[in-house]
Write an enzyme that holds these catalytic residues in place. Structure first.
Site, PDB file in Angstrom:
ATOM      1  N   LYS A   1       0.860  -1.173   0.000  1.00  0.00           N
ATOM      2  CA  LYS A   1       0.000   0.000   0.000  1.00  0.00           C
ATOM      3  C   LYS A   1       0.905   1.233   0.000  1.00  0.00           C
ATOM      4  O   LYS A   1       1.785   1.355   0.854  1.00  0.00           O
ATOM      5  CB  LYS A   1      -0.895   0.002   1.244  1.00  0.00           C
ATOM      6  CG  LYS A   1      -2.048   0.978   1.185  1.00  0.00           C
ATOM      7  CD  LYS A   1      -3.110   0.553   0.142  1.00  0.00           C
ATOM      8  CE  LYS A   1      -4.361   1.396   0.243  1.00  0.00           C
ATOM      9  NZ  LYS A   1      -5.137   1.126   1.465  1.00  0.00           N
ATOM     10  N   HIS A   2       0.704   2.110  -0.965  1.00  0.00           N
ATOM     11  CA  HIS A   2       1.509   3.326  -1.078  1.00  0.00           C
ATOM     12  C   HIS A   2       3.009   3.017  -1.092  1.00  0.00           C
ATOM     13  O   HIS A   2       3.794   3.637  -0.366  1.00  0.00           O
ATOM     14  CB  HIS A   2       1.165   4.314   0.034  1.00  0.00           C
ATOM     15  CG  HIS A   2      -0.261   4.784  -0.017  1.00  0.00           C
ATOM     16  ND1 HIS A   2      -0.804   5.389  -1.124  1.00  0.00           N
ATOM     17  CD2 HIS A   2      -1.263   4.705   0.893  1.00  0.00           C
ATOM     18  CE1 HIS A   2      -2.073   5.673  -0.895  1.00  0.00           C
ATOM     19  NE2 HIS A   2      -2.377   5.271   0.322  1.00  0.00           N
TER      20      HIS A   2
ATOM     21  N   ASN B   1      12.911   5.452   7.688  1.00  0.00           N
ATOM     22  CA  ASN B   1      13.511   4.442   8.546  1.00  0.00           C
ATOM     23  C   ASN B   1      12.604   3.218   8.651  1.00  0.00           C
ATOM     24  O   ASN B   1      11.396   3.356   8.738  1.00  0.00           O
ATOM     25  CB  ASN B   1      13.763   5.015   9.940  1.00  0.00           C
ATOM     26  CG  ASN B   1      14.955   5.937   9.995  1.00  0.00           C
ATOM     27  OD1 ASN B   1      16.000   5.617   9.472  1.00  0.00           O
ATOM     28  ND2 ASN B   1      14.811   7.068  10.657  1.00  0.00           N
TER      29      ASN B   1
ATOM     30  N   HIS C   1      14.667   5.421  -0.013  1.00  0.00           N
ATOM     31  CA  HIS C   1      14.010   6.718   0.133  1.00  0.00           C
ATOM     32  C   HIS C   1      13.032   6.969  -1.003  1.00  0.00           C
ATOM     33  O   HIS C   1      13.052   6.281  -2.006  1.00  0.00           O
ATOM     34  CB  HIS C   1      15.047   7.840   0.181  1.00  0.00           C
ATOM     35  CG  HIS C   1      15.875   7.804   1.431  1.00  0.00           C
ATOM     36  ND1 HIS C   1      17.212   7.421   1.426  1.00  0.00           N
ATOM     37  CD2 HIS C   1      15.568   8.064   2.714  1.00  0.00           C
ATOM     38  CE1 HIS C   1      17.677   7.481   2.667  1.00  0.00           C
ATOM     39  NE2 HIS C   1      16.702   7.860   3.464  1.00  0.00           N
TER      40      HIS C   1
END
Length: 528
Positions: free
Chosen positions: A279-280, A422, A528
């Protein structure tokens, strides 16, 4: 500047891909267009009974040097570049016996395909087209007078233009734009291949290109435009997938599906079935199992709330049992290497659910490049192809992990590689039981993952969260012991992390004080 349709009287055709060639040549012949051609293209046209002039008759020189030199001649480039209403140009044409060429049809030597097949260095070099790009760029520059076709998909529009009496300026400009994009993409593939062959990770110039797969309805948000392009890289995933059913994929669907499929590829289908729910762009549940159905149930149990409207990726052929349970809740996309006919029929009952069959799994160890745009530039890096199963895991605590803990530690670190930093991942019995992603501090990720495990326990009717007796993975080192202490409080009995902090001794001592095991990987997995 000409605005009326430009009649085509003479065409030069030189194509590697012969798709649609004969139909095009017949249409040109029927329109009274004189056809000039090269090598195998001329032979194919002649064998179809269509009149054709070999380029050697035009230039007065034979093809030579194994075909390397055949169109690099003033009678070719002069015919393409001459401005028809420029007196100096027409005078030069008359003086040197150069006749105009109104249409150029070229598709290039199959360099990208040759590289994809794993051909040797010399074979790849021989499949670098020289004359083709030169002619394409010349014709595109002179698009006021010349039409240039580089894509077989444009043949139909060209034939319609012939029937209408000629090509419009707008049509020629669009063809010219595509032509320059094609040569740019071609040169980008060659330059990146050369850099790879030379082991040059930072060449002085970088170019990337791709071919349009589809224009998308919008980007991440409705006010953003977007499109999906396929690059020359041959890697199983969204770009190779056959969409069996469902509505068009969105920008976010493609991004999330790629994330899910890259993650599930970490799990060898010969060892176990695996399922990843995303999800996302973040995994919200990952699990291995004896079957896809079992793997999906375990993955779903990690965070069934987030799984609603998510992406489901599988590492084996989708079967009916898995299809039946996956379709019980709203899912945006299912992606798998393949699917049985029964599974396809079951998914077919959900008309909006997209089913993608990628044809295989990407190799998590394969090299490659990742590109990200920043203001005024591009960030380029090699793909993170470090695999947990290949790493040397070094125990650093007094207690060493058990065999069962070690299996789960490796599993958890595989998942952590694909979670936004993180990252904290709790795992137990080959399944994630809590995931914390994308936080500014590692301690917050540890707390969120533990809280999600508590929520899942309530949903499942359990008396305690599955983090009790779990292991925990961190994508980067613990800068302080506080994040580790949160994991210990949540019930983790073993930890896997890269190590390398100035306070490693402090973190190891906290693990020893709690009687838990810890291993270092020496490899960080920031994402990231």
């Amino acid at each position: 500047m000409p605005t009326s349709p430009r009649r085509i009287e003479r065409a030069l055709i030189s194509v590697s891909d012969k798709t649609g060639l004969i139909d095009l040549a017949r249409a040109l012949n029927a329109a009274g267009v004189e056809i000039v051609s090269t090598g195998g293209t001329a032979k194919a046209i002649a064998n179809a009974g269509i009149a054709v002039i070999d380029v050697s008759q035009l230039t007065g020189f034979p093809e030579m040097m194994d075909g390397r030199v055949k169109t690099l001649h003033p009678k070719v480039h002069g015919g393409l570049l001459a401005i028809r209403d420029n007196a100096e140009h027409t005078s030069a044409m008359a003086a040197h016996g150069i006749r105009p060429i109104d249409l150029l049809v070229v598709n290039l030597y199959p360099f990208e395909e040759t590289v994809a097949k794993g051909a040797g260095f010399e074979d790849c070099i021989e499949n670098i087209d020289i004359g083709g790009p030169a002619m394409i760029r010349a014709a595109a520059k002179n698009h006021d007078d010349v039409a240039v076709i580089v894509d077989t998909e444009d043949y139909a529009a060209l034939i319609e233009a012939l029937k209408a009496g000629g090509t419009s300026l707008d049509f020629r400009r669009r063809l010219a734009a595509k032509a320059y994009a094609r040569t740019a993409t071609y040169d980008a593939a060659i330059s990146n291949w050369f850099a790879e062959q030379l082991g040059d990770a930072a060449p002085a110039y970088r170019a990337f290109g791709g071919r349009l797969a589809e224009a998308l309805r919008y980007g991440e948000n409705p006010h953003q435009s977007a499109a999906f392009y396929r690059s020359p890289e041959r890697r199983y995933g969204v770009a190779t997938a056959r969409q069996v059913q469902g509505k068009q994929l969105s920008y976010n669907n493609i991004n999330d599906t790629d994330a899910a499929y890259e993650c599930v590829a970490e799990f060898d289908p010969a060892r176990s079935a695996a399922c990843v729910i995303v999800k996302h762009a973040n995994p919200c549940g990952v699990a291995e199992g004896a079957s896809l159905e079992e793997a999906y149930r375990k993955a779903l149990a990690c965070d069934s709330t987030s799984a609603f409207g998510g992406i489901v990726a599988l590492n084996r052929t989708l079967d009916a049992q898995a299809a039946r349970i996956i379709t019980e809740i709203f899912t945006e996309v299912i992606v798998a290497p393949d699917a049985t006919e029964e599974a396809i029929a079951l998914v077919g009952a959900k008309k909006n659910l997209r089913l993608l069959l990628a044809g295989g799994l990407p190799d998590p160890r394969a090299p490659g490049l990742l590109v990200k745009s920043v203001a005024g530039g591009l960030l380029v890096q090699s793909r993170d192809n470090a695999v947990a199963g290949d790493m040397t895991l070094t125990p650093v605590t007094k207690r060493k992990p058990t065999d069962a803990e070690m299996r789960d530690l490796v599993f958890a670190f595989r998942v952590a590689k694909h979670v936004k930093s993180n990252t904290i991942v709790y795992a137990k019995d080959g399944a994630t039981v809590g995931i914390g992603a994308g936080q500014m501090s590692r301690i917050d990720s540890a707390r969120i993952a533990a809280r999600k495990a508590q929520d899942a326990a309530k949903e499942l009717g359990l008396t305690e969260p599955l983090t009790k007796g779990s292991v925990v993975a961190s994508d980067a080192f613990f800068p302080f012991a506080d994040g580790l202490l949160v994991a210990i409080e949540a019930g983790a009995t073993a930890v896997i992390q890269p190590g390398g902090s100035m306070r490693d001794d402090e973190v190891i001592k906290a693990a020893d004080d709690a009687g838990i095991a810890m291993v270092f990987t020496g490899t960080r997995h920031f994402r990231h």
